[in-house]
Design a protein around this motif. Structure first.
Motif, short mmCIF file in Angstrom:
data_model
loop_
_atom_site.label_atom_id
_atom_site.label_comp_id
_atom_site.label_asym_id
_atom_site.label_seq_id
_atom_site.Cartn_x
_atom_site.Cartn_y
_atom_site.Cartn_z
N SER A 122 -0.51 -10.48 1.54
CA SER A 122 0.61 -9.65 1.27
C SER A 122 0.67 -9.08 -0.18
O SER A 122 -0.22 -9.07 -0.90
N TYR A 172 1.94 -3.73 2.45
CA TYR A 172 2.06 -4.64 3.57
C TYR A 172 2.77 -4.31 4.78
O TYR A 172 2.22 -4.28 5.94
N ALA A 228 -0.44 -13.22 -2.43
CA ALA A 228 0.11 -11.92 -2.55
C ALA A 228 -0.39 -11.08 -3.89
O ALA A 228 -0.31 -11.70 -5.09
#
Ligand SMILES: NC(=O)c1ccc[n+]([C@@H]2O[C@H](COP(=O)([O-])OP(=O)(O)OC[C@H]3O[C@@H](n4cnc5c(N)ncnc54)[C@H](OP(=O)(O)O)[C@@H]3O)[C@@H](O)[C@H]2O)c1
Length: 269
Positions: free
Chosen positions: A92, A153, A195
């Motif tokens: 992400s 994302y 992420a």
């Protein structure tokens, strides 16, 4: 229902993929597991073997077609077939678009979240067709709506949605079913830690906790297996969010407001 079936799972070294692997082992399935990180993967494999199941593991990058082909070949050589593919590997981001300093994160998100699924499906599909099996794509509720701080994302998950909406139409009559899973926030995964931040590196550990709105991995896995047993097309987790895509069609501004409020809460939580 999954006793002696072979379930192939990407992203099985942590989070949802690791929990699903254990749940399928409890159901009596053999497992073909794939991820980048060997340590986490071997830990999941050990837990599944302790339940008496056969397990094949491969490490590699879903963004590289050759790694996915190697995994599928090793899985079929070791376990004889692939009944179900669960494409769970994902990464992400958590950064405002204008503040991103390394634009390559957008390509890396597409490589992993979208092309990573395409590669695995490409090599596994002939085997799944032989078994009249199932493909499960772990997408996200973000595959249907826009979310701040997640532009790349969200785009990759929208691509996943489009790919499977189309593939499903090509597979009519083959006996292969496609389930797209759209979870809201999940608790107890490494997704946020791994992420991409605005500098292009992983965000790393955070003292922030997920809000109460998030779903546990056990609850998410149970819902996914139930939907697979019913050969469902789509699953939104939690159940109460199933009207969100409809509300988005009718009044996108309300959804935009709710989503911004939700992300602010997650950011502070
Ligand atoms: N967490 C949430 O709130 C949430 C919400 C909606 C949807 N999802 C989706 O759920 C799926 C699972 O995520 P999670 O939350 O369980 O996060 P996670 O704990 O970070 O798990 C992600 C998994 O993907 C693997 N992976 C990442 N990049 C890879 C690559 N290039 N090649 C192979 N494997 C790779 C990771 O392996 P390594 O350990 O080797 O890196 C790990 O096993 C993702 O598709 C995510 O988008 C999560």
């Amino acid at each position: 229902m999954y006793a002696d079936k072979v379930v192939a799972i990407t992203g099985a070294s942590s989070g949802l993929g690791a929990t699903l692997a254990q749940r399928f082992a409890e159901e009596g399935a053999d497992l073909a597991l794939f991820a980048l990180d060997e340590e986490g993967l071997l830990e999941t494999a050990g837990l599944c073997r302790a339940l008496g199941r056969n397990v094949v593991t491969s490490t590699g990058d879903v963004g590289k077609p050759e790694d996915c082909e190697k995994w599928v070949d090793a899985s079929v050589a070791g376990l004889g077939k692939i009944d179900c593919l669960i494409a769970c590997a994902g990464i992400s981001m958590w950064a405002k678009f204008e503040e991103v300093e390394d634009v390559s994160i957008f390509r890396r998100l597409m490589d992993t979240n979208y092309l990573g699924i395409v590669h695995c499906v490409y090599y596994a599909l002939p085997h799944i067709k032989t078994c009249k099996g199932q493909i499960v794509a772990i997408s996200s509720i973000q595959g249907k709506i826009g979310v701040p701080l997640h532009t790349g994302y969200v785009a990759s998950k929208h691509a996943v949605q489009g790919f499977f909406e189309s593939l499903r139409t090509e597979l009519v009559g083959t006996g292969v079913d496609v389930l797209t899973v759209l979870p809201h926030w999940l608790r107890g995964t490494n997704l946020r830690k791994a992420a991409f931040g605005k500098h292009g590196g992983a965000l790393g550990s955070s003292s922030r906790k997920h809000s109460k709105e998030s779903v546990t991995l056990d609850d998410a896995s149970e819902a996914i297996i139930k939907a697979m047993k019913k050969r469902q097309r789509e699953l939104i987790i939690p159940f109460k969010l199933r009207f969100l895509p409809w509300l988005h069609l009718i009044n996108p501004k309300i959804v935009e407001y709710l989503v911004r409020r939700g992300v602010d809460k997650e950011d502070e939580a």
